[in-house]
Motif scaffolding. Sequence first.
Motif, mmCIF file in Angstrom:
data_model
loop_
_atom_site.group_PDB
_atom_site.id
_atom_site.type_symbol
_atom_site.label_atom_id
_atom_site.label_comp_id
_atom_site.label_asym_id
_atom_site.label_seq_id
_atom_site.Cartn_x
_atom_site.Cartn_y
_atom_site.Cartn_z
ATOM 1 N N UNK A 165 51.507 58.979 47.472
ATOM 2 C CA UNK A 165 50.267 58.397 47.609
ATOM 3 C C UNK A 165 49.033 59.042 46.998
ATOM 4 N N UNK B 278 50.363 48.529 44.510
ATOM 5 C CA UNK B 278 50.765 49.312 45.750
ATOM 6 C C UNK B 278 50.114 50.630 46.317
ATOM 7 N N UNK C 35 46.124 50.020 49.802
ATOM 8 C CA UNK C 35 45.189 50.987 50.921
ATOM 9 C C UNK C 35 43.577 50.185 50.884
ATOM 10 N N UNK D 42 42.406 46.804 50.072
ATOM 11 C CA UNK D 42 42.981 45.683 52.026
ATOM 12 C C UNK D 42 41.286 45.894 52.641
ATOM 13 N N UNK E 3 50.890 41.895 51.310
ATOM 14 C CA UNK E 3 51.588 42.966 49.515
ATOM 15 C C UNK E 3 53.308 42.271 49.844
ATOM 16 N N UNK E 4 53.646 41.579 49.408
ATOM 17 C CA UNK E 4 55.369 42.146 49.079
ATOM 18 C C UNK E 4 55.107 41.493 47.815
ATOM 19 N N UNK E 5 55.142 42.929 47.400
ATOM 20 C CA UNK E 5 55.595 43.364 45.801
ATOM 21 C C UNK E 5 56.879 43.609 45.484
ATOM 22 N N UNK E 6 57.585 43.369 45.029
ATOM 23 C CA UNK E 6 58.933 43.524 43.601
ATOM 24 C C UNK E 6 58.278 45.178 43.295
ATOM 25 N N UNK E 7 59.479 45.634 43.168
ATOM 26 C CA UNK E 7 59.401 47.499 42.232
ATOM 27 C C UNK E 7 60.704 47.399 41.251
ATOM 28 N N UNK F 203 63.544 53.083 51.543
ATOM 29 C CA UNK F 203 63.672 54.125 50.147
ATOM 30 C C UNK F 203 62.899 55.024 50.606
ATOM 31 N N UNK G 49 55.465 56.082 52.849
ATOM 32 C CA UNK G 49 54.247 57.209 52.857
ATOM 33 C C UNK G 49 53.119 57.177 53.984
ATOM 34 N N UNK H 181 49.905 53.951 53.907
ATOM 35 C CA UNK H 181 50.568 53.365 52.961
ATOM 36 C C UNK H 181 51.612 51.639 52.735
ATOM 37 N N UNK H 182 51.626 51.605 52.040
ATOM 38 C CA UNK H 182 52.475 50.496 51.850
ATOM 39 C C UNK H 182 54.118 50.984 52.036
ATOM 40 N N UNK I 33 58.381 51.159 51.070
ATOM 41 C CA UNK I 33 59.982 50.223 50.418
ATOM 42 C C UNK I 33 60.615 50.810 50.536
ATOM 43 N N UNK J 265 64.145 46.275 45.120
ATOM 44 C CA UNK J 265 62.984 47.392 45.756
ATOM 45 C C UNK J 265 62.122 45.867 46.084
ATOM 46 N N UNK J 266 61.795 46.321 47.346
ATOM 47 C CA UNK J 266 60.181 45.674 47.760
ATOM 48 C C UNK J 266 59.147 46.305 48.160
ATOM 49 N N UNK J 267 57.740 46.338 48.605
ATOM 50 C CA UNK J 267 56.921 47.631 48.839
ATOM 51 C C UNK J 267 56.557 46.148 49.172
ATOM 52 N N UNK J 268 55.817 47.177 51.344
ATOM 53 C CA UNK J 268 55.609 46.062 51.765
ATOM 54 C C UNK J 268 54.723 46.973 53.030
ATOM 55 N N UNK J 269 53.656 46.159 53.541
ATOM 56 C CA UNK J 269 52.970 46.942 54.372
ATOM 57 C C UNK J 269 53.704 47.716 55.579
#
Lengths: 711, 73
Positions: free
Chosen positions: A297, A389, A393, A396, A505-509, B41, B44, B48-49, B51, B58-62
């Motif tokens: 962050x 990602x 914050x 949103x 928020x469903x973001x593939x990294x 993984x 934070x 913060x979202x 992982x 890998x997926x990031x979510x709230x």
Amino acid sequence: MTPPLASRPLLVALAGNPNTGKTSIFNRLSGARAKVANYPGVTVERRQGRLTLPSGAKVALVDVPGCYSLTARSAEEEVAHAALTGGYDDPPADVVVIVADASNLPRNLYFVLQVLELGRPTVVALNMMDVARDHGLAIDVARLERELGVPVIPVVATTGEGLPSLVMAIESLGRATPPVPRTPPLLTSDRAVLDTVAEALRTANRPATAGECLWLLTSEPTHITSLPDTARDAIARVRTQLDAEAEQVGTSRLPFNRRVIVARYAEVDRLVAEAVSRTGPAAPDWTTRIDRVLTHPRWGLALFVLAMSVVFQAIFTWAEPLMGLVERGSQATAAAIGTALPDGVLKELLVQGLLAGVGNVLVFLPQILLLFLAITLLEDTGYMARAAVLLDRVMRRVGLHGRAFVPLLSSFACASPGIMAARTIEAPRDRLVTTLVAPFMSCSARLPVYTMVIGAVFASAPPVLGVLSVGGLVVTAMYFLGIAAAFGTAWLLKRTVLQAPTPPLLVELPTYKLPAPRSVLIALWSRAKVFVTQTGRTIVTLSVILWALMAYPRVEPPAAADAHEAARYQLEHSAAGTLGHAVEPLIAPLGFDWRIGIGLIGSFAAREVLVSTLGQVYGVGSEIDAESVVLREALLRDIHPETGRPRFSPLVGLALMVFFVLAMQCLATVAIVRRETGTWKWPLVMIVYMNGLAWVAALVTYQGGRLLGFA
Amino acid sequence: MTLADVPIALATTIRWIHAPGDTGERLMELGLVPGAPIRVVARHGASHPMQIEVRGFRLSLRLTEAAAIEVDA
């Protein structure tokens, strides 16, 4: 009716999950000749390329929007499904190529199973086998092929390895009869539900396969088009029944839609167990290490800010020489036409209408290309997902997705590429909100206006606290005013007309990768082509119209007038001049007179036109720029007859800048919003809202300033 | 226990997706179905979202979404 196959190119649809290298394969197969358009009525891009098979047969290759599922819950998925089964003026695909990520097989196989349920001739291109190997995975391709019942071809999108075999597979599938659709892997009790739907559809004279019934039943009804009402009612009845059942059993059993997903994943797990084995430990994982910093962050955000500053510095400084080149080029062309043609309407039309319009299009091209180079690199390396990602914050808070940040940031350079970048936002309403607020960000075309006003009225002001120049502070304030207006409007829109919950928020990294230069170049080329041909056409047309307004009706200048005075006299008595006088009552409360009125009308072609129009109005010729001392002095010499002070006071200058921050005056943006939203409704809403807001804000600034005792 | 409370690096298994409607279905279509192994993984803090790793990606979510995913304790 669809023409017979022999007389039209083979229609090949390229489908798959996002981040699978699908676009690289598309670019490799079709080269730089892709045609980009929107699907009719939706903001989903349709990219089509051409390709010739070894046999000489022609192929139309469609890049299907990347998605994780074919079940239609959004426009993307609806379009993806239609690209395979027919719809949106397209026949069903003759061959479906699924690009699957070998290093990420389970989730990709879920999509493969959905496609196989449709019963189209299909081939799976298994990309990123090398990454899978690094992860310590071995894939038994022959086994997978047998289990799926379709050809599976390992490819490497970045080098082109395996693509000839893929083309051969397309060739032979193009002539094959469609296979039997794969039966959806369902529980026995759920098969009965599908039978009910199939029976109801048969009665409604719309027979469907099991896979189709399942798609119709699980998709969002608003995304199902082209279905007879009786069939629609039949499906709605079954759905109501399933909902009632779910209500009754509560959380002790998954609802139907989720049972379907679980059953498909059970089949996926079986396939993976058959075909994938672990050969060794995973190689050192760079992605995790890099992400420890880049998604942090604090550090990640700091690096993001740094990266963006570099990008914008590059856009402003590197584009400068190229933009100068374009400007000199159009001046040289204007001069050449000037000597080649006799004075007259034709020459004026060519130089002031057409050429000025073309110049206005091309001058933005360097910035747009640099911005898209940066965006493409960030996207292709996998960094963009991390940026989304990181900024989640902040975004949103106003009800937007982290991804909305990139388009807004890009709009500081120019709203046109910014709005084009909004395509990465999945939810349609969020994309629309982002599109509508992006033009509030102070773009580079507003900068000449700020520079001119500050030069005219704030240059002589003493520095604040001894070091900060008033001009610099005013410009900073203008940038923040734009940001506040964008966020405030987004917040307002998300709570009113475009009400929608903040999207999850469903973001593939994805794993970090080196971008393939060839694919990046092709992406840039196709962006440039879209901008020049589609947006350019609108800008040039409107530029010619504006010229005509300023050139007609023709008047005879006073006999003694020199060239400048004649030009000024003509402008004052032209349609634009008349309009300037006509709008004066409207803009007088803001402190603007008819001269600025003409400038405002001129600035609707492009904001920076204000500077040259004011130059013409004040009779100092049009060969001036923002730093021009001549214009500055002319503005200061223009004394108000009643107050005895310059008409163009600091307060008027401030009101003018506030107006420019908020007003929608950019034809390029209007043209792009029209293109992106597919209707005139949103560009019109934007024009009315932004200009209304600009008027009110300039009014408050001017009248408020007067109440506080400023002149 | 929900995914929002799972400490970093601990491997566990999804028990149930409580997220309603669309969000729940999307999570499940990404492979987060009951019985799927899952690992945190990185996280934070609360705003913060986080992982996770599931089925090899890998997926990031709230945390709000993570709190609607029940896992084995």
